[in-house]
Design a protein around this motif. Structure first.
Motif: not given
Length: 398
Positions: A33-45
Motif C-alpha cells: 500500500e503506497v501512493q503511485l508517486g512514491a512508487v515511481l520515485a522509489l523505483a527510479m532511486a
C-alpha cells in the motif's frame, strides 16, 4: 578504474537497470500500500543505485541503503504473506549493487560494514513497526547481501589476477626482446672483433718486421716500431677480454663463428645459394667493392637477413638485390614482389630487423623497412662511406 561497461556489457547493464525499474514499479504497486508517486520515485532511486554501482560504488551503496530504508518506511504489505521490511525487488536490487560494488574494488572490510549497516536498518524497522513484518523477513536480505559480497570479491580477485598475468606477459616479452637485442649485439661484436683483430695483427707484423725490411733504421725509430707493436698486442688482448665479457652472459659462440667474415665479394655466392634453395632472387647491377671490411660485412649481413625474411614471409615472390655506391654512401636494397595469394607466409618475431638496425647503427647508417604500394616489401640500408675506400670500385654482380 570505475567506468560504465563497454560493448555488449554496456547493453546488458542498461537492460538490467531498466528491468529493475520496471520490476520495482510492479512489485510496489501490486504488493504494498503506497501512493503511485512514491512508487515511481522509489523505483527510479533503486535503478539509479544500480546504475551508480559501476561508476561510484560507495555512492551507489549509500543510495541503495537509503532507498531500501525509505521503502520499508513508506510501504505497508497488502497481506501478511508479503515480505517486509525488505521487499523482493529491494532485496535483490540491493544485493546486485553490493556485488557490483565489490567487483569494482570496494574493500572487503568496507563491504562487511555496509552489510552490518543493512541488517541494522532491518532490525530497527521491525522494532519500530512489528505489525508490518517479522524477524523472518530479515533472513532473505542477510543471505542475499552476504552472497553478493562473496561474489563481488571473487570477481574483483579474478580481474586483478588477469591484469597481473597481462602485465607479467608484457614484462616477459620485453625481457625476451632485450635478450635478443643483447644476443645480436654480442654476435656483431664477435664479427667486428675479427675485422679489427685482422688490422691490428697486420700492424703488429709490419711493426715487428719494419726494422728488418728497411735499410739503415735509426735506433730511436726501431724503438718506436717496437712500442707500436707492443701497443697493438695490448689492444688485441683487451679486445679479446671485451669479447669474452660480451659473450659469456649471453651465449657461447659456435664453431666457426670467429672465422673469416664475408664481404661484398661473396654477395653473388649468397644470391646463388638462395636461388638454388628455390627462391627467385636476382642481383641487379654490379656490386661495388674495396670498402672497409666492417662496411662490407654490414652490407652483406643486411642482404643475408633481408633475403631470409623475404623467403620466409613472401615465399615464391621475386626478390631483387641491389648494392649501389653514391659519392658518400653505400645503398643496399632488397625488394620482393607480393607473394602469390595461395601461399602462407611464416610468422615473424621482428628479431631480424632489430639485428639489422643494431648492426647498421654501429657504422652510423640507417635502415628502413616497409611495405610497398603494390603489396611487396622493401628493405633499404644507407651506410655512409665518404671517400674512405681501399681501392677503386669494381663489379662483382651476378
Amino acid at each position: 578504474m570505475n567506468k560504465w561497461p563497454r560493448g555488449r556489457w554496456a547493453w546488458g547493464a542498461a537492460l538490467g537497470v531498466a528491468t529493475l525499474l520496471v520490476l520495482t514499479v510492479m512489485d510496489l504497486g501490486q504488493h504494498y500500500e503506497v501512493q503511485l508517486g512514491a512508487v515511481l520515485a522509489l523505483a527510479m532511486a533503486r535503478a539509479l543505485a544500480l546504475g551508480l554501482a559501476w561508476l561510484r560504488p560507495r555512492v551507489a551503496m549509500l543510495v541503495s541503503l537509503v532507498t531500501t530504508a525509505v521503502t520499508a518506511a513508506v510501504t505497508t504489505p497488502v497481506s501478511s504473506s508479503e515480505p517486509w521490511p525488505w521487499g523482493t525487488t529491494a532485496a535483490f536490487g540491493h544485493a546486485f549493487v553490493v556485488a557490483i560494488a565489490g567487483a569494482r574494488g570496494l574493500g572487503r572490510r568496507e563491504q562487511i560494514g555496509w552489510w552490518v549497516a543493512t541488517q541494522a536498518v532491518g532490525v530497527a524497522a521491525v522494532e519500530l513497526a512489528p505489525d508490518r513484518g517479522s524477524w523472518r523477513g530479515l533472513i532473505t536480505m542477510a543471505i542475499l547481501s552476504a552472497v553478493a559480497i562473496v561474489v563481488g570479491d571473487l570477481i574483483h580477485s579474478r580481474g586483478q589476477t588477469n591484469r597481473r598475468l597481462a602485465e607479467q606477459e608484457t614484462i616477459t616479452k620485453a625481457e625476451r626482446a632485450e635478450r635478443e637485442r643483447l644476443q645480436e649485439r654480442a654476435r656483431i661484436a664477435r664479427e667486428l672483433h675479427d675485422v679489427v683483430a685482422h688490422h691490428l695483427s697486420v700492424v703488429v707484423v709490419r711493426a715487428d718486421s719494419a726494422p728488418h725490411r728497411l735499410v739503415d733504421v735509426p735506433e730511436n725509430v726501431r724503438e718506436e716500431f717496437t712500442e707500436i707493436a707492443d701497443a697493438a698486442r695490448v689492444s688485441l688482448t683487451e679486445m679479446r677480454r671485451v669479447l669474452r665479457l660480451l659473450r659469456e652472459p649471453v651465449e657461447q659462440p659456435t664453431m666457426g663463428e670467429l672465422g673469416p667474415q664475408p664481404g661484398l665479394a661473396e654477395l653473388a655466392d649468397l644470391v646463388e645459394s638462395t636461388r638454388r634453395a628455390g627462391a627467385d632472387v636476382r642481383l641487379t647491377g654490379p656490386v661495388p667493392a674495396g670498402f672497409d671490411e666492417t662496411i662490407e660485412l654490414t652490407a652483406y649481413r643486411v642482404v643475408q637477413e633481408a633475403l631470409s625474411n623475404a623467403v620466409r614471409h613472401a615465399p615464391h615472390s621475386v626478390v631483387q638485390v641491389a648494392v649501389r655506391r653514391t659519392e658518400k654512401e653505400l645503398e643496399v636494397s632488397v625488394h620482393n614482389t607480393p607473394p602469390p595469394a595461395s601461399t602462407r607466409p611464416a610468422p615473424g618475431s621482428g628479431h631480424g630487423l632489430t639485428g639489422m638496425r643494431e648492426r647498421v647503427a654501429l657504422v652510423e647508417g640507417t635502415v628502413s623497412a616497409a611495405p610497398t604500394p603494390e603489396g611487396g616489401y622493401l628493405v633499404q640500408a644507407i651506410i655512409p662511406v665518404g671517400t674512405e675506400v681501399l681501392g677503386d670500385d669494381h663489379g662483382h654482380g651476378g
